[in-house]
Scaffold this motif. Sequence first.
Motif, mmCIF file in Angstrom:
data_model
loop_
_atom_site.group_PDB
_atom_site.id
_atom_site.type_symbol
_atom_site.label_atom_id
_atom_site.label_comp_id
_atom_site.label_asym_id
_atom_site.label_seq_id
_atom_site.Cartn_x
_atom_site.Cartn_y
_atom_site.Cartn_z
ATOM 1 N N THR A 143 -8.556 -3.008 -3.743
ATOM 2 C CA THR A 143 -7.419 -2.579 -2.919
ATOM 3 C C THR A 143 -6.061 -3.084 -3.391
ATOM 4 O OG1 THR A 143 -7.558 -4.479 -1.403
ATOM 5 C CG2 THR A 143 -8.933 -2.549 -0.901
ATOM 6 N N ASN A 184 -0.752 0.265 -3.159
ATOM 7 C CA ASN A 184 -0.896 -0.682 -2.049
ATOM 8 C C ASN A 184 -0.104 -1.953 -2.312
ATOM 9 O OD1 ASN A 184 -2.639 0.929 -0.577
ATOM 10 N ND2 ASN A 184 -4.497 -0.169 -1.151
ATOM 11 N N PHE A 211 -0.981 -1.359 4.457
ATOM 12 C CA PHE A 211 -0.135 -1.565 3.281
ATOM 13 C C PHE A 211 1.206 -0.851 3.399
ATOM 14 C CE2 PHE A 211 -4.427 -2.389 1.704
ATOM 15 C CZ PHE A 211 -4.230 -3.622 1.092
#
Length: 311
Positions: A143, A184, A211
């Motif tokens: 991520t 992100n 995010f």
Amino acid sequence: MNFITQNDITNIPKLVAEALELKASPLAYNHLGKGKTLGLLFFNNSLRTRISTQKAAQNLGLDNIVLSASDGWKLEFEDGAVMNLDKSEHIKEAAAVMSQYFDILGIRAFPTLQNQIEDYNEKLFSAFQKYASIPILNLESSTQHPLQAVADLITIEEYKKVRKPKIVLSWAPHPKALPQAVPNSFAVWTQAAGYDLTITHPKGMELSPDFVGNATVEYNQEKAFEGADFIYTKNWSSFKDYGKPLQNHDNWMITQEKMALTNNGYFMHCLPVRRNVVVEDAVLDSRQSLTIQQANNRTFAAQAVLKRMLL
């Protein structure tokens, strides 16, 4: 000190300033890593991340050893697993053993883009944090890609003409489904550094709200570009329809005509980039393109973080 997310840094502008000091004098702390070893574990291929982190380590006097786990080495992560299939080593032993060999362990592992819950829970990084007894350095996870974000902030600091420039993160087309890690991190780090951010993308390509934060979301790309000082471009696959690419949006490619809407804005991209798909040659080869400078700053982003981890 681990370096996994922006939450591991309390003062981001100070970290950027430290990186710029190291850029001006790369060998000033060459003694710091003497007698210590950085392990770099790659579950996925790398060019800039691998080389820049190795160079950063060398600048600090660190020895470094690179391991590639992409050639068939498979780890078991489940507790109580009966390991009678293709996985011959458990994370419990692997992390404990590497903790004896290294002083810091850097890890790069992409998401599956198939299981959103597993990817966003950062299963691999969580396991290494649980079972390793040494600091963990994020070289890109499912991520986030924090070292890239630090390099981006260094570049913005070097080239900004006003204290708070208008920064735009723009989606662009790509033939493959790509992770959300870079956008992100760019979104969360720029805002944590005190900048305002506009994110522009087609409808349906929203990033995770965690995010996006307080960023402005603008679905009209040309409107978003108006008066911008920096255009940061990256493709990402769908978060809502997880891992799915968006087709038939070639008109989102970055062109000279779109850049002309900006405030003589700079073009940024983390690389690698597909020419004339994500961005046309005329933009990428222009004086306003900062892609090579960004790549150079990857060394000093990594060096600033490693310096803190060694202190």
